[in-house]
Design a protein around this motif. Structure first.
Motif, PDB file in Angstrom:
ATOM      1  N   PRO A 178      -8.548  20.800  -2.690  1.00 23.77           N
ATOM      2  CA  PRO A 178      -7.738  19.928  -3.543  1.00 23.77           C
ATOM      3  C   PRO A 178      -6.869  20.714  -4.527  1.00 23.77           C
ATOM      4  N   ARG A 179      -5.627  20.257  -4.664  1.00 22.68           N
ATOM      5  CA  ARG A 179      -4.699  20.833  -5.636  1.00 22.68           C
ATOM      6  C   ARG A 179      -4.809  20.055  -6.938  1.00 22.68           C
ATOM      7  N   GLU A 180      -4.203  20.601  -7.967  1.00 26.13           N
ATOM      8  CA  GLU A 180      -4.135  19.878  -9.229  1.00 26.13           C
ATOM      9  C   GLU A 180      -3.107  18.761  -9.084  1.00 26.13           C
ATOM     10  N   VAL A 181      -3.544  17.533  -9.317  1.00 30.07           N
ATOM     11  CA  VAL A 181      -2.647  16.389  -9.138  1.00 30.07           C
ATOM     12  C   VAL A 181      -1.635  16.339 -10.277  1.00 30.07           C
ATOM     13  N   PRO A 182      -0.500  15.686 -10.078  1.00 29.67           N
ATOM     14  CA  PRO A 182       0.502  15.581 -11.141  1.00 29.67           C
ATOM     15  C   PRO A 182      -0.073  14.943 -12.399  1.00 29.67           C
ATOM     16  N   ALA A 183       0.544  15.228 -13.526  1.00 28.37           N
ATOM     17  CA  ALA A 183       0.068  14.716 -14.812  1.00 28.37           C
ATOM     18  C   ALA A 183      -0.076  13.204 -14.769  1.00 28.37           C
ATOM     19  N   GLY A 184      -1.206  12.722 -15.270  1.00 32.66           N
ATOM     20  CA  GLY A 184      -1.445  11.294 -15.314  1.00 32.66           C
ATOM     21  C   GLY A 184      -2.185  10.748 -14.106  1.00 32.66           C
ATOM     22  N   TRP A 224       0.842  -1.189   0.000  1.00 31.67           N
ATOM     23  CA  TRP A 224       0.000   0.000   0.000  1.00 31.67           C
ATOM     24  C   TRP A 224       0.881   1.244   0.000  1.00 31.67           C
ATOM     25  N   TYR A 225       0.494   2.225  -0.813  1.00 31.88           N
ATOM     26  CA  TYR A 225       1.192   3.509  -0.872  1.00 31.88           C
ATOM     27  C   TYR A 225       0.168   4.630  -0.715  1.00 31.88           C
ATOM     28  N   LEU A 226       0.612   5.713  -0.084  1.00 33.36           N
ATOM     29  CA  LEU A 226      -0.191   6.924   0.009  1.00 33.36           C
ATOM     30  C   LEU A 226       0.438   7.997  -0.864  1.00 33.36           C
ATOM     31  N   VAL A 227      -0.359   8.548  -1.766  1.00 34.83           N
ATOM     32  CA  VAL A 227       0.086   9.692  -2.566  1.00 34.83           C
ATOM     33  C   VAL A 227      -0.487  10.940  -1.895  1.00 34.83           C
ATOM     34  N   ALA A 228       0.388  11.876  -1.526  1.00 36.16           N
ATOM     35  CA  ALA A 228      -0.038  13.036  -0.749  1.00 36.16           C
ATOM     36  C   ALA A 228       0.824  14.245  -1.085  1.00 36.16           C
ATOM     37  N   TYR A 229       0.319  15.407  -0.692  1.00 32.99           N
ATOM     38  CA  TYR A 229       1.099  16.647  -0.815  1.00 32.99           C
ATOM     39  C   TYR A 229       1.675  16.948   0.555  1.00 32.99           C
ATOM     40  N   ARG A 246       7.398  20.155   3.070  1.00 33.93           N
ATOM     41  CA  ARG A 246       8.348  20.099   1.959  1.00 33.93           C
ATOM     42  C   ARG A 246       7.807  20.772   0.701  1.00 33.93           C
ATOM     43  N   GLU A 247       6.528  21.153   0.754  1.00 39.22           N
ATOM     44  CA  GLU A 247       5.874  21.868  -0.344  1.00 39.22           C
ATOM     45  C   GLU A 247       6.040  21.140  -1.673  1.00 39.22           C
ATOM     46  N   ASP A 248       5.761  19.838  -1.635  1.00 39.52           N
ATOM     47  CA  ASP A 248       5.883  19.045  -2.858  1.00 39.52           C
ATOM     48  C   ASP A 248       5.096  17.749  -2.678  1.00 39.52           C
TER      49      ASP A 248
END
Length: 323
Positions: A217-223, A185-190, A194-196
């Motif tokens: 919500p921010r704009e998620v990375p491309a894809g 399991w992985y969590l994708v987060a902002y 670290r502002e990234d």
């Protein structure tokens, strides 16, 4: 007789969710009301989106049928416990799509479970199974549900994290999505400090806490989040290209190989090649390929070639020389 209309509707709905046809007279007797009241209650359920089908005839009968949408279910204690335990099991298996859906559903269900049922679910789950990643690291189901609920509610999340090199840190993030990949399991987060954007292995997360602070919500990375995870793992060399040739027709290999490995490509009538991105330990892949009971040759990666060679030598040495 049930005079509370909402309570009576819930009782009626619970009866109709049993897979059988209910005569109007039997429903009236169960609810302690007239048949006319049953007909009115059936109409109310239909207005709420429940597809109740009525049978023609003197007695008449009602049953709940499949509809275009999934309306709310009414569960008794035993049903709720069974579903919660089943969802925990589904969350721990790398079945594409099902595991992520299991965690989302589990987060919703555990949010409304009474305390007495939560204890039963936890006790039964502890006694019967453990959620593990491909390297055996255990993940508490509560960790998954806390993260899933925070992501669904757009709520900032704080947790302790241990990196691959053993460094400990505290993180404050905007959680976007839990992704299941290669039995982890992985969590994708902002990451706010670290502002990234960052990805986190959930088995290295400890003490997750939803802060109550909402985020826009921010704009998620491309894809999208899943593609961002894939690219991140490529950069860390946690994912590598697998190329294996089989001395068997493509359809035979496809029937034995997990779907995550993709579709074998024919190299003729009796040979094929599999190309895929994998994130499993090479030792596990070596065993998995051997269990297919097919002749194969590993072309890439080099680490898997070495693992297969080592396993072959070890197995060869384990068999005594018998005249």
């Amino acid at each position: 007789m049930t005079t509370d209309t909402p309570a009576r509707l819930l009782q009626l709905l619970s009866l109709l969710q049993t897979p059988r046809e209910w005569p109007g007279g039997e429903l009236a007797g169960r609810l302690g009301v007239s048949r006319r009241t049953v007909r009115r209650d059936i109409d109310r359920l239909r207005e709420l989106g429940y597809p109740v089908q009525a049978a023609r005839g003197a007695e008449g009968g009602y049953r709940l049928v499949a509809g275009k949408a999934m309306p709310p279910l009414v569960l008794d204690d035993e049903e709720a416990v069974a579903i919660a335990v089943g969802l925990r099991a589904g969350a721990g298996h790398a079945v594409e799509g099902v595991d992520e859906a299991s965690v989302r559903a589990l987060a919703k269900l555990e949010q409304v479970l009474p305390g007495r049922l939560r204890h039963r679910v936890a006790a039964l789950s502890t006694a019967t199974m453990a959620l593990t990643s491909s390297d055996g690291a255990r993940i508490a189901p509560e960790t998954l549900t806390v993260i899933a609920a925070a992501a669904a509610g757009r709520e900032r999340l704080r947790f302790a994290y241990r990196a691959h090199d053993g460094a400990d840190s505290r993180r404050l993030v905007e959680p976007y999505r839990l992704v299941s990949a290669w039995r982890r399991w992985y969590l994708v987060a902002y990451d706010l400090e670290r502002e990234d954007w960052r990805t986190f292995r959930v088995d290295r997360v400890a003490d997750p806490l939803a802060t109550g602070a909402r985020f826009t919500p921010r704009e998620v990375p491309a894809g999208g989040e899943a593609e961002y995870l894939r690219q991140s793992l490529r950069r860390r060399k946690s994912v590598y290209a697998l190329v294996v040739e089989f001395e068997a027709p493509a359809e035979v290999v496809a029937a034995r190989l997990p779907a995550a490995f993709g579709t074998p490509q024919p190299l003729g009538s009796d040979r094929c090649v599999v190309r895929a991105e994998v994130g499993d330990a090479v030792e596990w892949l070596a065993v998995r390929l051997a269990l297919l009971d097919l002749a194969f040759t590993v072309r890439e990666p080099a680490a898997l070639v070495d693992a297969v060679r080592t396993m072959a030598d070890r197995l060869r040495g384990a068999v005594p020389d018998v005249p």
